[in-house]
Write an enzyme that holds these catalytic residues in place. Sequence first.
Site, PDB file in Angstrom:
ATOM      1  N   HIS A  98      50.605  24.129 -29.436  1.00  0.00           N
ATOM      2  CA  HIS A  98      50.699  22.749 -29.261  1.00  0.00           C
ATOM      3  C   HIS A  98      50.128  22.365 -28.053  1.00  0.00           C
ATOM      4  O   HIS A  98      49.171  21.516 -27.969  1.00  0.00           O
ATOM      5  CB  HIS A  98      52.386  22.006 -28.451  1.00  0.00           C
ATOM      6  N   HIS A 126      48.893  20.850 -18.416  1.00  0.00           N
ATOM      7  CA  HIS A 126      48.388  21.449 -19.498  1.00  0.00           C
ATOM      8  C   HIS A 126      47.222  19.899 -20.150  1.00  0.00           C
ATOM      9  O   HIS A 126      47.607  18.833 -19.689  1.00  0.00           O
ATOM     10  CB  HIS A 126      49.922  20.932 -20.402  1.00  0.00           C
ATOM     11  N   HIS A 128      45.809  16.992 -23.532  1.00  0.00           N
ATOM     12  CA  HIS A 128      45.734  17.339 -25.106  1.00  0.00           C
ATOM     13  C   HIS A 128      44.662  16.502 -25.450  1.00  0.00           C
ATOM     14  O   HIS A 128      44.024  16.169 -24.194  1.00  0.00           O
ATOM     15  CB  HIS A 128      46.821  15.135 -24.759  1.00  0.00           C
ATOM     16  N   HIS A 152      47.665  16.426 -18.498  1.00  0.00           N
ATOM     17  CA  HIS A 152      48.885  15.978 -17.279  1.00  0.00           C
ATOM     18  C   HIS A 152      48.928  17.628 -16.138  1.00  0.00           C
ATOM     19  O   HIS A 152      49.059  18.473 -16.574  1.00  0.00           O
ATOM     20  CB  HIS A 152      50.226  16.250 -18.590  1.00  0.00           C
ATOM     21  N   THR A 234      56.278  13.366 -23.683  1.00  0.00           N
ATOM     22  CA  THR A 234      55.759  12.682 -25.113  1.00  0.00           C
ATOM     23  C   THR A 234      55.680  13.964 -26.117  1.00  0.00           C
ATOM     24  O   THR A 234      54.746  13.978 -26.925  1.00  0.00           O
ATOM     25  CB  THR A 234      54.030  12.379 -24.549  1.00  0.00           C
ATOM     26  N   THR A 235      55.740  15.465 -25.605  1.00  0.00           N
ATOM     27  CA  THR A 235      56.514  15.772 -27.241  1.00  0.00           C
ATOM     28  C   THR A 235      58.458  16.096 -26.795  1.00  0.00           C
ATOM     29  O   THR A 235      58.445  15.574 -26.118  1.00  0.00           O
ATOM     30  CB  THR A 235      56.196  16.909 -25.978  1.00  0.00           C
TER      31      THR A 235
HETATM   32 ZN   LIG Z   1      51.318  16.145 -22.147  1.00  0.00          ZN
END
Ligand SMILES: [Zn+2]
Length: 599
Positions: A98, A126, A128, A152, A234-235
């Site tokens: 992801h 991590h 995005h 993030h 957000t996941t």
């Molecule tokens: Zn994130």
Amino acid sequence: MLVVKWDFTLKMYHSSLLLCLSLGAFLKWVAGSDWCYTGCEYSPTDWGDLAGSFCGGKRQSPVDIVTSHVQTNPDLLNFNFTNFSSQHVIKTIKNDGHTVKCTLKENEVEVSGGGLNGTYSTIQFHFHWGDTLHHPGSEHTIDGHRYPVEMHIVSLKKGLTVEQAVADSEGIAVLGFFINATEDGDMSGPWNTLTSYLTNDTDTELTVNHAISIDDLIGTVSLTNFYRYMGSLTTPSCNEAVAWTVFHEPININKNLIQRFPAITGSTNVYRPTQALNGRQVFASSATPPPPSHPWCYEDHCMYSPTKWQQLSDSHCGGEHQSPVNIETQKIVVDEHLDTFTYTMFDDKHAIKYITNTGHTVKCVLKEDMVEVSGGGLGYVYSVLQFHFHWGSTSVESKGSEHTVDSKRYPMEMHIVTKRKDLTLDQAIDTPNGLAVLGFFIEAADTTKSSSSSSSSGPHEPNPTSGPTSDMKAWMTLSNSFSAIKNINSEVEITEEISIDDLLGKVNRASYYRYNGSLTTPLCNEAVVWTVFKESVKVDQSVMTLFPTQTGYQNVFRPAQSLHDRTIYASSSAASGPGPIGLFLLLACLCTFLFHLHL
Ligand SMILES: [Zn+2]
Ligand SMILES: *[C@@H]1O[C@H](CO)[C@@H](O)[C@H](O)[C@H]1NC(C)=O
Ligand SMILES: *[C@@H]1O[C@H](CO)[C@@H](O)[C@H](O)[C@H]1NC(C)=O
Ligand SMILES: *[C@@H]1O[C@H](CO)[C@@H](O)[C@H](O)[C@H]1NC(C)=O
Ligand SMILES: *[C@@H]1O[C@H](CO)[C@@H](O)[C@H](O)[C@H]1NC(C)=O
Ligand SMILES: *[C@@H]1O[C@H](CO)[C@@H](O)[C@H](O)[C@H]1NC(C)=O
Ligand SMILES: *[C@@H]1O[C@H](CO)[C@@H](O)[C@H](O)[C@H]1NC(C)=O
Ligand SMILES: [Zn+2]
């Protein structure tokens, strides 16, 4: 509360069976492989259905940060970062399918200050990102602008376990940094080092052997300019446990390094769409620069009334291809290429994300990448972003459309704003056909005059003066929400069912005018392919009156602009007249709301 999503096969069972089965055995628990960003059963719009998920909640992330709505908060003072400059805290890096996650050494990195309540222990960071076609992929957006990547940095309230932190309304602090792509940035620095660890292997956790600090990655970004709001992970399971910090300035890195994220990992567009604020306030630290103000208005009571819009900085309002225009039906040119449109998801009753009062209009913002229009000579597929309205005063005779036909102004006009699907919004507003707007005139469904004249209308004007051609229930539902957005900049989610088709009703969508023009509000970018439909949508007078009364402002339309060298084209059915001139004049006396094609 658990929300259960049944397998398709289960849905086919008799409903009494469902009752027996709902005892847990078939629950889909939130586990790594169950959800995705695209192309699986649980993509973002369905995350709320995952068992144990909070993704359908009212305090979700990410959000669009509208800089004109943020409130400065003097308590948002400087952060205190501990060991962010240490070159030995990044322990491992892993592609988990992801995202790409860098795990930090335990209990060495900390964040406090910055208006956070207490000290937070930093555990990982991590990313995005978008795709290799230069589609940006940050999660937060600023005034609708999406950056290429977002980083993030995740910290837990000191002393709490992960389980305790996700259950605490501010158990987690995430620092969000936008990453911007430059043409010629450094290709050899810390970002080269970090991205050299990227892999498509989702099984192996790599040990980071290079000396590299978090500060090396953040670079020169101002750490005192930031936004703060309360949101969620957000996941999935989207726990509403996060005190969000989004830094105003982006980290600028070379676009070739940014490309490594999608290119090497094989994962693309790994970001969640923005979520409704649902009344939450986004705050800004005092050091954050105030938003570019929009001191323009339609009347004379502000610094920039329409004749002065061209003086606004970066304005295109003084250009030669401006909108709206007066459509002179004597001069239109029939274009056989103006065929029928294809409307995708216009009948979806849940496509509207929220409705907002911008201070200039009432705007319905749609869910991203869902509703589309193509055909109609447009040449591209366009995604519908929003629709909004232009209106006049509270008087029953008021006229407030932007376009006029043979100088006739209609009571209202609805604009459905769409963007070329293959472009980002930033690209679209700089491209001559980057945007397409569908304009519909709106006028009263006149019940007193309807029956006598409708019977004598020509073949090209089906029932022009009969009762409402649109679904009045949809218009009532829409206007009922106005009471919740009386304050400028307020917004409210639309939970009741309304589709764009409901609002447009039976209006003839094959007869229309076409020209190249601009946005009709500053900065008036000349990026719009205009479609103005000939037939008007008919709604109740009482609904039209709600626009000026509930918002408190009137006459929100720009005056007609010069055509200059432009031609207005028409689909072949829009060019045909209503019948013999004598009959037409008679009709014109009877009902002034027929189109004055031959005057
Ligand atoms: Zn994130
Ligand atoms: C910053 O954090 C360090 C280590 O936790 C602490 O010694 C220092 O007092 C803090 N400074 C401020 C201004 O809070
Ligand atoms: C910062 O890192 C060093 C080791 O690099 C460690 O000894 C120290 O305890 C850390 N500081 C804090 C406040 O955790
Ligand atoms: C700060 O956190 C503590 C517990 O960690 C809590 O008791 C307190 O209410 C919080 N203060 C605010 C202003 O939220
Ligand atoms: C992002 O990068 C572009 C160049 O690619 C630059 O023009 C722009 O100013 C940058 N944006 C910010 C906010 O730094
Ligand atoms: C992973 O990347 C390597 C090259 O680094 C490539 O040979 C391999 O085919 C890729 N595997 C997948 C599943 O894409
Ligand atoms: C709009 O402009 C483009 C060129 O930029 C031209 O090809 C097209 O014919 C114009 N369309 C209309 C309706 O004028
Ligand atoms: Zn408009």
